[in-house]
Every structure is written in C-alpha cells, then in structure tokens.
Design a protein around this motif. Structure first.
Motif: not given
Length: 379
Positions: A165-166, A186-194, A199-203, A210-212
C-alpha cells in the motif's frame, strides 16, 4: 542461516530472513531472473506485479499498449507464476508474489495452486487508471472492505499475506492498518511517498505486523531512519541495483554485529515508536511516556509491573547503582550514562548483549500492548 537469525532474528513464512533488505515488485521488470542476479544481498523478494484474472490482465495489456510502462503479459497466470517460483526455489530467499486481482476468488485460485510456498502480496499500490478501474491496486485503499475480504479469503488458505500500500490514499492509514491486522494480514509493505517517517511511526504504533518500509532507500542513513521508526525491513525498487544492495547489506550486518539490535528505535522522548518503551525510565515525571501509556491503555502501575516482571531473573534485573535500581529502566547505549555503563562493566554485560536483552524486553512489551486483536468498534 542460523547466523542470520542470531544477527537479525527475522522470520517470514517460517523461513529465516538472511538480511532485512527486500526487493519490491516493479511490473514488467522484477521477475525471477532479476531477483537471482541480486540474491546474495537480499533476504526477501516480491516478484510482479502479476495480473491474475481477466479484468486485471486486460488492464495490464491496456497499460502496456500505450508504451509508457511495461507489464508481465500472459494468458495463464498460474503457468507463468509456476515457472518463476520454480526458479526461485533454488535460492534461500523468502519469495513473495505481488498479485493484482479484482476479487477474493482470483487470489484464492492462486493460493490453491501454490499453497504456503510463497508469500501472497495483495497489490493495493498500483495507481494506473486501467488497473484501478478494473478493481485492483489503489481501488482497494478507497474500498477497504474489499481489501479486508481479500485478506480474509487468503487466510482461509493458511498462507502468509502481505499488503502493498501507499500512505495518504486511504482515509486513515492507522485505522486501515488495524483493520488489516484484525483480518489476519501478516505483513504491511508500505510506500511512504513523501510523508517521511511520521506515517511509519504511526502505523508501527497501531499494529504488531511485520512492516516493510519502501521509498528512496538509497543510503544506510535512510535505511536506519526507517528501521529506527518502526520498520522490520526496507525494500528497494528502482534503486535495487547490485552495488546499492550490497552496500546496504554489508552496512546493516556490521551495525547489527556491533550494536546487538539492528532496528533499535529512537528513544520515546526523541520521537521513537512504542518499541522504545523498553528504554523509558519510571513514570515519575511528566514526559512523553505519560500520554503514550494513556493511548495504549496501560496505567503507570501496570507499566512498572510489566517491566519489572519481564526482566526478573535476567541480566536486566540488577543494577542497584542505576537511577531506578534496575537496568530495566536504563536508556539506549547511544545515550551517555556513567551509571549504566558502570553497572554493565560490573555485571560483565557487553553493550551489545545489553541491547539484545532490551530487544527481548521490547518484544514482551509489544506482546502485551497488542495482545488483543482490535474489535470492530476500535477501527
């Protein structure tokens, strides 16, 4: 591989992850051949994206026809994927297949074909108009109930599920993360964009998955920034050239061997995520710890008992000369502290081992914080 587990402690799909570096899918580019060329410097690879039903295969052809992007084109997705997966079975990588489908049944058919050999990544990331119109990619972020239905269907097949997801597309990324956790992802693969690391810390503070983290990971400093704000791994796409991957792999291995905790968080008072509770002192004054305890539903007394009970009988149990008479309350080794360091020397405990023990304490705290899967009412 046991050395890798001792170094990073990472497993995905019941396999040890050699290094917390992944290759993210790029349609028409990332296939088994692309991955095998880079296999010595990564731990996980997501090939694809692959369209897996008629609406998305037609969309892929439409995208490819205008000449601006490449796509993987075929008439039989199971046959196409079988050949790619067979090639990757010769490696020690964790293999993920990034799939674009327009219904839960489309994903279920692929899972029936390959079982638990691979990680199934739902592509909720593609923003190409034909793919979104087909009911895939970002369509799912705007229709989260459909995304949840796909996750739940895949989990009935007893497979490992990732969601690509982005951020900034769904109405509330934190609420979506919790919904996906509840659904069984099981995993969130996160496009952090700008959005940077906010957002990473919030998620990270919203779920135990598991966060990628993905987006512009080209330097070790950027990699560490991602890891210190909640990521378990980072992924590279356009910058996944062999030289960059080799440099990052070597750097994170050196860091882990020296420091003991490869993705140690920043301290809470310096913008860290809730894993950093392992470094916090007793709640005796007003500081960033207090509102965090309130948000996660831990009273001050419960927090004190949790930390003291968790370190009982471990090397962190002692430390009478530290500020609060136990290493349980001591800070990260990157922060100077003569009392902590004197205690470690007296106990014969290296800073690396201290950080490894702090990681274990953090895992215990996270298990307590995320013990209960969120109810429907909690979002």
């Amino acid at each position: 591989m046991m050395d890798a587990f001792g170094r990073f402690g990472l497993t995905i799909n019941n396999r040890v992850v050699r290094t917390p570096l992944a290759i993210a899918s790029m349609a028409g580019i990332v296939d088994a051949r692309y991955v095998i060329e880079r296999k010595d410097h990564i731990g996980v690879a997501f090939i694809g994206g692959y369209a897996v039903d008629r609406p998305t295969m037609d969309a892929a052809r439409e995208i490819a026809h205008d000449g601006t992007r490449t796509e993987f084109l075929y008439d039989d997705p199971v046959k196409a994927l079988s050949a790619e997966i067979a090639l990757l079975n010769s490696t020690d990588l964790v293999t993920g297949i990034n799939l674009r489908g327009s219904s839960p049944d489309s994903f279920a058919r692929i899972a029936d074909a390959f079982g638990d050999d691979v990680v199934y990544e739902i592509d909720a990331h593609c923003r190409q108009a034909p793919m979104v119109a087909a009911g895939a990619g970002e369509h799912y972020l705007n229709n989260p109930e459909e995304l949840v239905a796909v996750v739940r269907t895949l989990k009935t097949k007893k497979v490992t599920v990732s969601v690509k997801m982005r951020v900034g597309v769904a109405a509330d990324d934190r609420a979506l993360a919790r919904k996906l956790w509840k659904a069984g992802a099981d995993i969130l693969h996160i496009d952090l964009m700008d959005s940077g690391i906010t957002k990473l810390r919030q998620i990270r503070n919203s779920c135990p998955l598991v966060i990628i983290a993905n987006n512009s990971v080209t330097t070790f400093d950027r990699m560490r920034e991602m890891l210190s704000h909640g990521a378990d791994l980072v992924s590279l796409a356009r910058q996944s050239d062999i030289d960059t991957l080799a440099g990052l792999d070597a750097a994170i291995s050196r860091y882990a061997d020296a420091e003991g905790w490869y993705n140690s968080p920043k301290q809470l008072c310096r913008g860290g995520d809730i894993r950093a509770l392992t470094f916090c002192c007793m709640p005796v004054k007003e500081c960033p710890l207090i509102p965090v305890l309130s948000r996660i539903g831990l009273s001050r007394d419960e927090y004190v008992r949790l930390k003291l009970d968790s370190v009982k009988g471990t090397p962190l149990d002692g430390g009478p000369n530290t500020c609060f008479a136990s290493l349980a309350w001591c800070c990260k080794t990157s922060s100077p502290c003569m009392f902590r360091d004197m205690t470690l020397a007296n106990e014969g405990l290296s800073k690396k081992e201290y950080m490894r023990r702090k990681r274990e304490l953090s895992a215990t705290i996270m298990s307590r914080v995320f013990h209960d899967v969120p109810s429907d009412e909690s979002g």
